[in-house]
Design an enzyme around this catalytic site. Structure first.
Site, PDB file in Angstrom:
ATOM      1  N   TYR A   1      -6.290  20.463 -54.073  1.00  0.00           N
ATOM      2  CA  TYR A   1      -7.316  20.632 -55.101  1.00  0.00           C
ATOM      3  C   TYR A   1      -7.745  22.097 -55.187  1.00  0.00           C
ATOM      4  CZ  TYR A   1     -11.736  20.100 -57.606  1.00  0.00           C
ATOM      5  OH  TYR A   1     -12.763  20.213 -58.512  1.00  0.00           O
TER       6      TYR A   1
ATOM      7  N   LYS B   1      -7.457  24.809 -58.340  1.00  0.00           N
ATOM      8  CA  LYS B   1      -8.620  25.465 -58.941  1.00  0.00           C
ATOM      9  C   LYS B   1      -8.535  26.989 -58.803  1.00  0.00           C
ATOM     10  CE  LYS B   1     -10.527  21.913 -60.727  1.00  0.00           C
ATOM     11  NZ  LYS B   1     -10.696  21.811 -62.179  1.00  0.00           N
TER      12      LYS B   1
ATOM     13  N   SER C   1     -14.109  25.013 -60.376  1.00  0.00           N
ATOM     14  CA  SER C   1     -14.895  24.417 -59.302  1.00  0.00           C
ATOM     15  C   SER C   1     -15.238  25.513 -58.302  1.00  0.00           C
ATOM     16  CB  SER C   1     -14.060  23.334 -58.611  1.00  0.00           C
ATOM     17  OG  SER C   1     -14.639  22.950 -57.384  1.00  0.00           O
TER      18      SER C   1
END
Length: 146
Positions: free
Chosen positions: A96, A100, A83
């Site tokens: 998150y 990533k 991402s």
């Protein structure tokens, strides 16, 4: 064609999935790790782990490690979907983003340890981030924004 189903937030199911795939295929042309979790109502798994790390980082790592012999035998490739948050941390996404960033590091290590088998992780959400003013240099982002 046959499908396999697993809850990637459950480590035993990740192991069972890897075993099922390896049992059905001596070789894999490509292994694409594309599952991901950003927000969930209850982010803690029954094992006490953050579901974003389990699904976004640990599951792809375990699947890749367990299936690497199958990929090698086919002279195949591993694709890790990341991402934009794996390149630039954005407010409100700490867990998150960290998961990533870890996938980006895993892709770098995999590429160094197994030349020709893995490319840089694919960062999704490039256009949306660019529209918010986030900028970085990446061959993928240049291609997606062209």
């Amino acid at each position: 064609m046959e499908g396999l189903v697993a809850d990637l937030s459950r480590l035993q199911e990740v192991e069972d999935l890897a075993e099922a795939i390896a049992g059905r295929a001596d070789s894999l042309d490509v292994l694409i790790n594309n599952a991901g979790v950003l927000n969930v109502a209850d982010p803690i798994t029954p094992e006490g782990l953050d579901v974003r790390f389990v699904v976004n980082t640990i599951a792809p790592y375990r699947l890749t490690q367990r299936l690497l012999p199958c990929v090698k035998s086919a002279r195949g490739r591993v694709v890790l979907v990341s991402s934009v948050d794996g390149l630039v941390s954005l407010p409100g996404n700490a867990a998150y983003d960290a998961s990533k960033f870890a996938i980006e590091a895993f892709a770098d290590a995999l590429r160094a340890e197994h030349p020709g088998m893995a490319d840089r992780a694919l960062e999704l959400g490039v256009r949306a981030a660019a529209e918010r003013g986030v900028q970085w240099e990446s061959p993928l982002s240049e291609w997606l924004l062209a």
